[in-house]
Design a protein around this motif. Structure first.
Motif, mmCIF file in Angstrom:
data_model
loop_
_atom_site.group_PDB
_atom_site.id
_atom_site.type_symbol
_atom_site.label_atom_id
_atom_site.label_comp_id
_atom_site.label_asym_id
_atom_site.label_seq_id
_atom_site.Cartn_x
_atom_site.Cartn_y
_atom_site.Cartn_z
ATOM 1 N N UNK A 101 0.711 -1.266 -0.078
ATOM 2 C CA UNK A 101 0.117 0.012 0.050
ATOM 3 C C UNK A 101 0.964 1.261 -0.053
ATOM 4 N N UNK A 102 0.483 2.181 -0.818
ATOM 5 C CA UNK A 102 1.163 3.691 -0.855
ATOM 6 C C UNK A 102 0.092 4.639 -0.248
ATOM 7 N N UNK A 103 -1.200 4.289 0.234
ATOM 8 C CA UNK A 103 -2.120 4.872 0.916
ATOM 9 C C UNK A 103 -2.937 4.240 1.492
ATOM 10 N N UNK A 104 -2.944 4.648 2.793
ATOM 11 C CA UNK A 104 -3.937 4.001 3.975
ATOM 12 C C UNK A 104 -4.740 4.939 4.849
ATOM 13 N N UNK A 110 -18.345 7.241 14.558
ATOM 14 C CA UNK A 110 -19.745 6.107 14.946
ATOM 15 C C UNK A 110 -20.642 6.548 14.027
ATOM 16 N N UNK A 111 -20.654 7.782 13.361
ATOM 17 C CA UNK A 111 -21.960 7.885 12.181
ATOM 18 C C UNK A 111 -21.556 7.736 10.838
ATOM 19 N N UNK A 112 -20.437 6.985 10.794
ATOM 20 C CA UNK A 112 -20.017 6.602 9.541
ATOM 21 C C UNK A 112 -18.537 7.273 8.738
ATOM 22 N N UNK A 113 -18.285 7.418 7.427
ATOM 23 C CA UNK A 113 -16.890 7.951 7.084
ATOM 24 C C UNK A 113 -16.438 7.144 5.894
ATOM 25 N N UNK A 114 -15.269 6.954 5.940
ATOM 26 C CA UNK A 114 -14.621 6.210 4.687
ATOM 27 C C UNK A 114 -13.296 5.694 5.234
ATOM 28 N N UNK A 115 -12.972 4.625 4.100
ATOM 29 C CA UNK A 115 -11.514 4.081 4.066
ATOM 30 C C UNK A 115 -10.933 4.338 2.806
ATOM 31 N N UNK A 116 -9.974 4.511 2.495
ATOM 32 C CA UNK A 116 -9.467 4.727 1.187
ATOM 33 C C UNK A 116 -8.056 3.985 1.325
ATOM 34 N N UNK A 117 -7.856 3.060 0.276
ATOM 35 C CA UNK A 117 -6.504 2.090 0.204
ATOM 36 C C UNK A 117 -6.114 2.341 -1.461
ATOM 37 N N UNK A 118 -4.732 2.619 -1.544
ATOM 38 C CA UNK A 118 -4.326 2.463 -2.859
ATOM 39 C C UNK A 118 -2.913 1.574 -2.523
ATOM 40 N N UNK A 119 -2.784 0.596 -3.447
ATOM 41 C CA UNK A 119 -1.788 -0.596 -3.369
ATOM 42 C C UNK A 119 -1.614 -1.197 -4.610
ATOM 43 N N UNK A 120 -0.269 -1.743 -4.536
ATOM 44 C CA UNK A 120 0.039 -2.469 -5.803
ATOM 45 C C UNK A 120 -0.334 -4.110 -5.362
#
Length: 140
Positions: A101-104, A110-120
């Protein structure tokens, strides 16, 4: 205590020729917080090609662990700059996996949100491409 949430998973894979393939899945799931980590649990569908598989995600501030159990099985850890090995098991056989991963990014409350991953991604020692995985969570 878990609560029902709307989970949208968008995955984009870019191959060595720059061609992009994107899949998006929106489904109901559950989220809860335990010891400062966020947990998401949702069922894969036919659209993702993994119908009959349950996915659980453990999101820590700088580390995301993805577990899949069912018709396909996999455990993969994502930490920026850290290569992690895993195994992807399908009804047709298993493959060794590696992610770098180059981005985690974890931005959950508790109300939500996001997870963003970028990887080889590598499967059986062969580079498959560059992947982006975005998981957004909203209260129902």
């Amino acid at each position: 205590m878990s609560k029902e949430v709307l989970v949208t998973v968008t995955g984009t894979q870019t191959n060595e020729w720059g061609e992009k393939d994107t899949i998006e899945l929106t489904t109901l799931g559950y989220m809860y917080v335990k010891n400062g980590s966020f947990y998401l649990i949702y069922n894969e569908t036919e659209l993702s090609g993994m119908e009959g598989t349950t996915t659980s995600v453990k999101a820590e501030p700088s580390r995301v662990t993805l577990n899949r159990m069912g018709s396909a099985e996999m455990r993969q850890v994502f930490e920026e700059g850290q290569r992690h090995e895993g195994k992807y098991i399908t009804p047709y056989g298993s493959m060794d996996t590696k992610v770098l991963p180059c981005k985690v990014e974890v931005d959950l409350t508790e109300m939500g949100g996001s997870i963003n991953l970028e990887y080889e991604l590598e499967l059986d020692r062969q580079k498959i491409g560059y992947n982006e995985l975005s998981i957004t969570v909203k209260e129902v």
